[in-house]
Design a protein around this motif. Structure first.
Motif, mmCIF file in Angstrom:
data_model
loop_
_atom_site.group_PDB
_atom_site.id
_atom_site.type_symbol
_atom_site.label_atom_id
_atom_site.label_comp_id
_atom_site.label_asym_id
_atom_site.label_seq_id
_atom_site.Cartn_x
_atom_site.Cartn_y
_atom_site.Cartn_z
ATOM 1 N N LEU A 125 -13.719 -16.175 10.579
ATOM 2 C CA LEU A 125 -12.051 -15.797 10.627
ATOM 3 C C LEU A 125 -11.502 -15.316 9.217
ATOM 4 O O LEU A 125 -10.660 -14.030 9.838
ATOM 5 N N HIS A 126 -11.691 -16.176 8.802
ATOM 6 C CA HIS A 126 -10.919 -15.414 7.282
ATOM 7 C C HIS A 126 -12.210 -14.084 6.886
ATOM 8 O O HIS A 126 -11.056 -14.063 6.648
ATOM 9 N N ALA A 127 -12.980 -13.388 6.703
ATOM 10 C CA ALA A 127 -13.106 -12.397 6.820
ATOM 11 C C ALA A 127 -12.810 -11.733 7.128
ATOM 12 O O ALA A 127 -12.039 -10.563 6.285
ATOM 13 N N LEU A 128 -12.778 -11.759 8.473
ATOM 14 C CA LEU A 128 -11.758 -11.061 9.289
ATOM 15 C C LEU A 128 -10.401 -10.491 9.314
ATOM 16 O O LEU A 128 -9.532 -9.503 8.787
ATOM 17 N N ALA A 129 -9.664 -11.680 8.588
ATOM 18 C CA ALA A 129 -8.581 -11.435 8.290
ATOM 19 C C ALA A 129 -8.283 -10.619 6.789
ATOM 20 O O ALA A 129 -7.263 -10.140 6.860
ATOM 21 N N ARG A 130 -9.186 -11.260 6.312
ATOM 22 C CA ARG A 130 -9.107 -10.292 5.137
ATOM 23 C C ARG A 130 -9.313 -8.708 4.941
ATOM 24 O O ARG A 130 -8.803 -8.323 4.289
ATOM 25 N N MET A 131 -10.443 -8.794 5.640
ATOM 26 C CA MET A 131 -10.613 -6.759 5.648
ATOM 27 C C MET A 131 -9.150 -6.405 6.672
ATOM 28 O O MET A 131 -9.172 -5.527 6.257
ATOM 29 N N ILE A 132 -8.932 -6.975 7.799
ATOM 30 C CA ILE A 132 -7.691 -6.175 8.514
ATOM 31 C C ILE A 132 -6.137 -6.412 7.420
ATOM 32 O O ILE A 132 -5.887 -5.444 7.623
ATOM 33 N N ARG A 133 -6.134 -7.370 6.716
ATOM 34 C CA ARG A 133 -4.646 -7.342 6.281
ATOM 35 C C ARG A 133 -4.942 -6.734 5.026
ATOM 36 O O ARG A 133 -2.914 -6.653 4.602
ATOM 37 N N ARG A 134 -6.140 -7.006 4.309
ATOM 38 C CA ARG A 134 -6.114 -6.610 3.226
ATOM 39 C C ARG A 134 -6.893 -5.433 2.646
ATOM 40 O O ARG A 134 -6.397 -4.292 2.018
ATOM 41 N N ASP A 135 -8.338 -5.962 2.884
ATOM 42 C CA ASP A 135 -8.762 -4.462 2.136
ATOM 43 C C ASP A 135 -9.072 -3.116 2.841
ATOM 44 O O ASP A 135 -8.546 -2.305 2.132
ATOM 45 N N LEU A 136 -8.736 -3.334 4.269
ATOM 46 C CA LEU A 136 -8.502 -1.761 4.782
ATOM 47 C C LEU A 136 -7.129 -1.163 4.851
ATOM 48 O O LEU A 136 -7.339 0.283 4.224
ATOM 49 N N PRO A 137 -6.097 -2.108 4.843
ATOM 50 C CA PRO A 137 -4.989 -1.178 4.652
ATOM 51 C C PRO A 137 -5.165 -0.823 2.578
ATOM 52 O O PRO A 137 -4.906 0.103 2.515
ATOM 53 N N GLU A 138 -5.525 -1.799 2.458
ATOM 54 C CA GLU A 138 -5.336 -1.294 1.289
ATOM 55 C C GLU A 138 -6.556 -0.306 0.540
ATOM 56 O O GLU A 138 -5.981 1.447 -0.228
ATOM 57 N N SER A 139 -7.806 -0.033 0.635
ATOM 58 C CA SER A 139 -8.613 1.417 1.258
ATOM 59 C C SER A 139 -7.982 2.898 1.435
ATOM 60 O O SER A 139 -7.695 3.891 0.187
ATOM 61 N N VAL A 140 -7.839 2.574 2.416
ATOM 62 C CA VAL A 140 -6.447 3.644 2.571
ATOM 63 C C VAL A 140 -5.191 4.196 1.972
ATOM 64 O O VAL A 140 -5.041 5.076 2.307
ATOM 65 N N ASP A 141 -4.414 2.956 1.525
ATOM 66 C CA ASP A 141 -3.256 3.489 0.814
ATOM 67 C C ASP A 141 -3.490 3.611 -0.531
ATOM 68 O O ASP A 141 -2.948 5.119 -1.221
ATOM 69 N N ALA A 142 -4.940 3.176 -1.111
ATOM 70 C CA ALA A 142 -4.984 3.886 -2.386
ATOM 71 C C ALA A 142 -5.642 5.074 -2.487
ATOM 72 O O ALA A 142 -5.477 5.669 -3.571
ATOM 73 N N TYR A 143 -6.197 5.236 -1.380
ATOM 74 C CA TYR A 143 -7.193 7.076 -1.380
ATOM 75 C C TYR A 143 -5.676 7.762 -1.015
ATOM 76 O O TYR A 143 -5.763 8.722 -1.541
ATOM 77 N N ALA A 144 -4.466 7.843 -0.230
ATOM 78 C CA ALA A 144 -3.655 8.412 -0.007
ATOM 79 C C ALA A 144 -2.687 8.845 -1.180
ATOM 80 O O ALA A 144 -2.276 9.864 -1.899
ATOM 81 N N ARG A 145 -2.309 7.203 -1.961
ATOM 82 C CA ARG A 145 -2.334 7.486 -2.937
ATOM 83 C C ARG A 145 -2.688 8.307 -4.305
ATOM 84 O O ARG A 145 -2.195 9.375 -5.141
ATOM 85 N N ALA A 146 -4.317 8.342 -4.103
ATOM 86 C CA ALA A 146 -5.195 9.067 -5.519
ATOM 87 C C ALA A 146 -5.039 10.280 -5.154
ATOM 88 O O ALA A 146 -5.558 10.767 -6.099
ATOM 89 N N ARG A 147 -5.247 10.424 -4.387
ATOM 90 C CA ARG A 147 -5.791 11.953 -3.399
ATOM 91 C C ARG A 147 -4.250 13.070 -4.109
ATOM 92 O O ARG A 147 -4.846 14.243 -4.325
ATOM 93 N N TRP A 148 -3.173 12.260 -3.927
ATOM 94 C CA TRP A 148 -2.108 12.878 -4.636
ATOM 95 C C TRP A 148 -1.606 13.490 -6.463
ATOM 96 O O TRP A 148 -1.424 14.701 -6.540
ATOM 97 N N TRP A 149 -2.126 11.973 -6.705
ATOM 98 C CA TRP A 149 -2.491 12.242 -8.247
ATOM 99 C C TRP A 149 -3.207 12.982 -8.900
ATOM 100 O O TRP A 149 -3.095 13.213 -9.455
#
Length: 202
Positions: A125-149
């Motif tokens: 349950l903790h691993a799922l929460a970490r993926m959904i609330r932190r890991d996946l949003p960070e991956s998508v947001d970091a990609y969007a920012r890095a793509r612009w730069w």
């Protein structure tokens, strides 16, 4: 806590009740004449002894949300995550991995099964929460920012390659969680089969 609140809490405490009970015993000795002229000291001493010997008050543990509540919140967060990821234009290969990953997470959070399986696995349950609330949003947001730069500094590492690596690792972790939960359910089924096979007949 104010002084009056502490006083009220002490008046209802086990120590005060035990001391008062012992003090009443001292008053009984006074009325029978056994305490003599020193009855105030006897009553006070018995009260103090009773208060000291009484067990300490047990502090109630904090009330944390139960697993069913956590699962409901996690499903709502997952719905918000999928909507967020859908608004970000991902490269084709990463988009395919994202679909596979969200499909795996959706299956893991299916209320028909997760309500029974996940509460028995707080680590999952903790691993799922970490993926959904932190890991996946960070991956998508970091990609969007890095793509612009990356447009301003060509030649650097392609943001797409990092995103693809991250989604591959997260998909592997999600499938590992699914495999672990499946292994436990399979073990329960096998145990029941052995129980029925070993049970004496009529």
């Amino acid at each position: 806590m104010a002084i009056s609140d502490r006083l009220l809490a002490y008046l209802g405490s086990k120590k005060n009740l035990a001391g008062a009970t012992a003090g009443l015993g001292g008053l009984a000795l006074t009325f029978t004449g056994a305490a003599g002229p020193y009855w105030p000291a006897v009553v006070a001493g018995l009260y103090g002894a009773g208060a000291l010997l009484a067990p300490p008050e047990r502090v109630a543990p904090p009330a944390f949300p139960d697993p069913a509540t956590q699962l409901g919140e996690l499903r709502r967060d997952f719905t918000a995550l999928t909507a967020y990821a859908a608004e970000t234009a991902l490269p084709p290969e990463a988009a395919g991995r994202m679909r596979a990953l969200t499909a795996t997470l959706d299956a893991l959070l299916d209320p028909r099964w997760s309500a029974d399986a996940l509460p028995r696995h707080p680590e999952a349950l903790h691993a799922l929460a970490r993926m959904i609330r932190r890991d996946l949003p960070e991956s998508v947001d970091a990609y969007a920012r890095a793509r612009w730069w990356s447009r301003l500094s060509p030649g650097a590492d392609a943001p797409e390659s990092h995103l693809d690596r991250q989604l591959t690792l997260l998909l592997k972790e999600a499938k590992g969680l699914a495999a672990a939960l499946h292994a436990e359910e399979d073990g329960r089924q096998r145990s029941h089969s052995r129980y029925l096979e070993d049970r004496p007949g009529p």
